[in-house]
Design an enzyme around this catalytic site. Structure first.
Site, short mmCIF file in Angstrom:
data_model
loop_
_atom_site.label_atom_id
_atom_site.label_comp_id
_atom_site.label_asym_id
_atom_site.label_seq_id
_atom_site.Cartn_x
_atom_site.Cartn_y
_atom_site.Cartn_z
N SER A 98 5.74 55.23 120.17
CA SER A 98 6.19 55.25 118.78
C SER A 98 6.57 56.67 118.36
CB SER A 98 5.11 54.65 117.87
OG SER A 98 5.60 54.41 116.58
N ASP B 248 9.15 43.59 118.48
CA ASP B 248 8.57 44.75 117.78
C ASP B 248 9.03 44.74 116.32
OD1 ASP B 248 7.85 47.31 116.85
OD2 ASP B 248 8.04 48.15 118.86
N HIS C 4 4.75 45.89 118.68
CA HIS C 4 4.65 47.34 118.78
C HIS C 4 3.43 47.76 119.61
CE1 HIS C 4 6.36 51.10 117.50
NE2 HIS C 4 5.26 51.52 116.92
#
Length: 276
Positions: free
Chosen positions: A95, A223, A252
């Site tokens: 991320s 995601d 995610h």
């Protein structure tokens, strides 16, 4: 837990396990080194050295009032690598950690880096601009900030199941989901807001095109935090010669829900066995 001090005298915590070729893990926004608990034992048992940073404002590190821009965060990562004298590093960023890795390469080059892996990374450019029509309007980002400032615990709680894509059958216990929320809420509220804004506004397209070391991009097709068509697929198209892996049921949080597949893919990549 060891600490080191950055150029602006911020004291950062890190963890260092195992011996052998080093893997440096950069954590997600609002999460600390503990997020990698399913990766570290796997790689240590296979003869690798795992180094993990609690970025400023996270975990056991200092919580300064500033320094949450991506340049400073990338410099913090560089300071850790230099502090430990690491070379031939595999950088793995999840991320916002992926954005930090990209900015590290742009600012510090590839001299100490053997390869990079972007996992569910918020790349290449999230904000909508004239030359980036696929991005989201800044008003949408600021609306999220407004919800942080109003009721941050509710924002994380409401998105926790989607983070792991449990609606697709990913088996994550309520206790584990709750732990994820707890870890996010332990992060400095100031860091939470400032890093969110910095990540949203950062344009990494030129940096990604300039990468020359082997690269792996891994992303979940489901995601909800970083939509694959805006992030993972576009990143893979920009990084020269990279390998791309897309997990159909991945949200995610694939470092938890797809940990076995992710660990195997990372291991193959590090050993040079990943095809594009």
């Amino acid at each position: 837990m060891p600490f080191f001090e950055t150029a602006d005298r911020t004291r950062l915590a890190y963890e260092d396990y195992g011996t052998g070729a080093p893997i440096v893990f950069a954590a997600s926004w609002a999460l600390d080194a503990d997020m990698w608990e399913y990766q570290v034992p796997f790689f240590v048992e296979r003869g690798y050295r795992c180094v993990l940073l609690d970025r400023r404002g996270h975990g056991r590190s200092d919580r300064p009032s500033g320094g949450y821009d991506l340049d400073t965060l990338a410099d913090d990562l560089a300071a850790l690598i230099e502090h430990l004298g690491l070379r031939e590093v595999t950088l793995v960023g999840h991320s916002t950690g992926g954005a930090e890795v990209a900015r590290y390469l742009a600012r510090h080059g590839e001299e100490r880096v053997a390869r990079v892996a972007f996992v569910s990374a918020v790349l290449p450019f999230l904000m909508r601009t004239e030359d980036n029509p696929e991005g989201a309007p800044e008003e949408l980002s600021e609306a999220a900030v407004g919800r942080f400032l109003t009721d941050r615990p509710k924002w994380f709680h409401d998105r926790a199941q989607g983070f792991f894509a449990t609606h697709l059958g990913n088996d994550v216990s309520p206790a584990l989901v709750g732990l994820g929320v707890q870890r996010c809420l332990a992060t400095s509220p100031v860091a939470t807001v400032q890093i969110w804004r910095a990540s949203f506004r950062a344009d990494h397209r030129a940096a990604l095109r300039a990468i020359t070391v082997p690269a792996l991009v891994v992303h979940g097709a489901a995601d909800q935090s970083a939509r694959v068509e805006v992030t993972g697929r576009r990143t893979a198209a920009l990084v020269p010669g990279c390998a791309y892996k897309e997990y159909p049921t991945g949200g995610h949080g694939i470092f938890v829900t797809h940990k076995d597949r992710l660990n195997a893919d990372l291991l193959d990549f590090i050993k040079g066995e990943t095809g594009s």
